[in-house]
Design an enzyme around this catalytic site. Sequence first.
Site, PDB file in Angstrom:
ATOM      1  N   GLU A  39      58.636  -5.163 -35.724  1.00  0.00           N
ATOM      2  CA  GLU A  39      58.115  -5.832 -34.523  1.00  0.00           C
ATOM      3  C   GLU A  39      58.792  -7.159 -34.215  1.00  0.00           C
ATOM      4  OE1 GLU A  39      56.524  -5.010 -37.183  1.00  0.00           O
ATOM      5  OE2 GLU A  39      55.400  -6.653 -38.037  1.00  0.00           O
ATOM      6  N   GLY A  55      50.700  -8.149 -44.349  1.00  0.00           N
ATOM      7  CA  GLY A  55      49.640  -9.078 -44.729  1.00  0.00           C
ATOM      8  C   GLY A  55      50.056  -9.906 -45.928  1.00  0.00           C
ATOM      9  N   HIS A  93      59.798  -5.479 -41.105  1.00  0.00           N
ATOM     10  CA  HIS A  93      58.977  -5.694 -39.908  1.00  0.00           C
ATOM     11  C   HIS A  93      59.737  -5.287 -38.652  1.00  0.00           C
ATOM     12  CE1 HIS A  93      55.584  -7.899 -41.682  1.00  0.00           C
ATOM     13  NE2 HIS A  93      56.465  -8.279 -42.578  1.00  0.00           N
ATOM     14  N   CYS A 129      55.257  -3.094 -44.268  1.00  0.00           N
ATOM     15  CA  CYS A 129      55.198  -4.123 -45.307  1.00  0.00           C
ATOM     16  C   CYS A 129      53.944  -3.960 -46.175  1.00  0.00           C
ATOM     17  CB  CYS A 129      55.288  -5.504 -44.658  1.00  0.00           C
ATOM     18  SG  CYS A 129      55.771  -6.762 -45.846  1.00  0.00           S
ATOM     19  N   TYR A 130      52.961  -4.831 -46.076  1.00  0.00           N
ATOM     20  CA  TYR A 130      51.748  -4.642 -46.874  1.00  0.00           C
ATOM     21  C   TYR A 130      51.115  -3.288 -46.553  1.00  0.00           C
ATOM     22  CZ  TYR A 130      47.245  -5.397 -49.110  1.00  0.00           C
ATOM     23  OH  TYR A 130      46.148  -5.262 -49.913  1.00  0.00           O
ATOM     24  N   GLY A 138      44.113 -21.424 -11.615  1.00  0.00           N
ATOM     25  CA  GLY A 138      45.057 -20.899 -12.599  1.00  0.00           C
ATOM     26  C   GLY A 138      45.187 -19.388 -12.422  1.00  0.00           C
ATOM     27  N   ASP A 151      44.721 -16.834 -14.537  1.00  0.00           N
ATOM     28  CA  ASP A 151      43.714 -15.937 -15.102  1.00  0.00           C
ATOM     29  C   ASP A 151      42.472 -15.831 -14.212  1.00  0.00           C
ATOM     30  OD1 ASP A 151      45.551 -16.004 -17.100  1.00  0.00           O
ATOM     31  OD2 ASP A 151      44.368 -17.273 -18.437  1.00  0.00           O
ATOM     32  N   SER A 172      39.657 -21.818 -11.055  1.00  0.00           N
ATOM     33  CA  SER A 172      40.322 -23.081 -11.352  1.00  0.00           C
ATOM     34  C   SER A 172      41.633 -23.187 -10.587  1.00  0.00           C
ATOM     35  CB  SER A 172      40.616 -23.153 -12.852  1.00  0.00           C
ATOM     36  OG  SER A 172      41.595 -22.186 -13.176  1.00  0.00           O
ATOM     37  N   LYS A 176      48.803 -12.329 -21.582  1.00  0.00           N
ATOM     38  CA  LYS A 176      49.125 -13.177 -20.426  1.00  0.00           C
ATOM     39  C   LYS A 176      50.140 -12.531 -19.477  1.00  0.00           C
ATOM     40  CE  LYS A 176      48.805 -17.404 -18.573  1.00  0.00           C
ATOM     41  NZ  LYS A 176      47.544 -18.139 -18.374  1.00  0.00           N
TER      42      LYS A 176
END
Length: 518
Positions: free
Chosen positions: A177, A57, A175, A84-85, A230, A232, A228, A374
Site C-alpha cells: 500500500e 501491526g 507493504h 506483514c503482521y 467549507g 464538507d 461553514s 476527503k
Amino acid sequence: MTQHQRLLIIDFGSQVTQLIARRLRELNVYCEIHPYNRVDDAFLRAFAPRAVILSGGPDSVTREGSPRAPESLWSLGVPVLGICYGQQTMMQQLGGLVESGHGTAEFGRAFVSPSDDRLPLLDGWFAAGNEQVWMSHGDHVSKIAPGFQVYGTSPGAPFAITADPGRRFFAVQFHPEVHHTPKGAKLYENFIRLAGFTGDWTMAGYREQAIQQIRDQVGDKQVICGLSGGVDSSVAAILIHEAIGDQLTCVFVDHGLLRKNEATEVVAMFRDNYNIKLIAADESDLFLGALEGVSDPEVKRKTIGRLFIDVFQKYANRIEGAEFLAQGTLYPDVIESVSFSGGPSVTIKSHHNVGGLPEKMGLKLVEPLRELFKDEVRALGRELGLPQSFIGRHPFPGPGLAIRCPGEITREKLAILREADAVYIDQIRKHGLYDEIWQAFAAILPMRTVGVMGDGRTYDYAVGLRAVTSVDGMTADTYPFTHEFLGETMTRIINEVRGVNRVFYDVTSKPPGTIELE
Ligand code: XMP
C-alpha cells in the site's frame, strides 16, 4: 451502504492501514477498516465480505496474547490477503511458524525475486524481473503453513510472497500500500479481480444510494445543517437537499471571525446556485463581545465553541419539527484505530466542531459523508455540480480568524488581518500556486515594531504569512516560495494594508509547529 460488494480490512494497528483503504477505493472497491478486537465470528458473518485483508501491526505474533484473526475467517470461503503482521498471524494460525529476530529483520527498501509467478495475484508483477518493495519487519516466517507455496523471496524474507491458491489465501511480508512499493497498486488490482469485485463503488452510484438512505432515515421530519462554507458541510447540505428538498434548513453563522467577503460569498453561492432554505445569522457582536480581553488560546476556542452551540440552539428552536442535525463527518473521523499505547492522547487544541451538539439538543444525526475520504467528498461535490472554486478551497478552521490573531482580539486587528490575508491569497492565485498548497493564510502578530516609510517613523503591526503542504493536516511542510514571490507579497501588503509595517514568513513545519498559530 449494504448493496455494495464489500471488502473488510482487519486492522492490527499499522500506521499505514488507511492507505490500504485508499488504494482499494481508487479501484472502485468499497471497503471498511475495523480493529481486530471488534471482528469476531458474528461480525464476520454479518459483514459478509467478498474478500478480507489483514493489515500490518506493531505487535509480535510470538508474544502470548498477541492479536489474531477470528478463526472462522479461514472457513468463510473468500480470498484473504495477509500483509506483514497479517501475513505472520495467518501463517501461525494455519500451522506455520514465526520467529523473532535472528538477523532477518528488514526495514526499508528491498527487492523481491520471483520463485514462481504463475499466481493470479502476481499477474504482470514480475514483468521487469526483481520488484522493489517496502519492508518493515522484525519477526519473520520460518516455516510456511501446510498448503502454501513460495512465490517470491527477498534477502531477509525467504517467504516474501506465499500463497495457497486453492483456498485463495495470499500472504506478503512487505507493504504493497505504500508509495515505496511502486507496483503495489497492481497487486491490489489483481487481488480484487480474483475476488470477483466488479468496481461498483462509484460516486454516481454513491450519490443515488446516499439520497435513498437519507430519505429512509429522515422520513417527513425536518433537518438542520450548520453550514461553514467549507467543502464538507457544503457537499453534505447539497446532497441532503437533493434528497429531501425543503425539509432541510441550513444555518450559516457569521461569528465576526470570517475572512474578507466570506459571508457574502458563501451565502451568494448557495442563494444563486441552489434553492436551499438558508438562515444567514450575523452574530458577530455576540462572539466578539464575549472574546473581548481574552488572549488565552484555549479560552478563546472554548468560548467560541460554547457560543456556537447557544446560537445554533436558538435557530434550531425556531424550526418547527427539527429532529435531525446534518454533519459533514468524514471516514477518517470515524475509523476506530487500534491504540497500543492505551492511554488517552494529549489535548493539543480543543477543536471546534459541532460534535457536542446533538446530545445537548436532543437531535439525531444525519451524516451522509461518514464513509468517504476527503478526496471522495470532493469527487462527490463535482458529481453534484458544486463549482470548482468551492471544491478546491483551502480548509478554514471553525474558530476562524480568532486563532490567527494570537493575544487579544480587537476589531481593528481583525480588519487589518482580513486585508492582509486577501492580498496574500490574491498573490498566491495570481502566481498559480493556490492548488499546490494545502492551506495558506495570514496572521496578525501580537506586537508592534518600528519602521520607516517615506520620511517618517512608523510603529505598526507585523503580519505573519503561513503556507503549508500536507496530505491530511496531521503533518505539514512549509511551502517553498521563492524570495521574489515573498518580496513582492511583502511590498503589496505594506503598500495596500494600512497599519502593517513588517511581514514575516513562517518556516516552521508540523511538528514541531501546528498549522494554525493557536
Ligand atoms: P493544526 O493547527 O491543529 O490544524 O495543526 C490542523 C488542521 O485543522 C484545522 N483546524 C481546525 N478545523 N476546527 C476546525 O474545523 C478547529 O477548531 C480547528 N483547529 C485547526 C487547521 O486549519 C488545519 O487545517
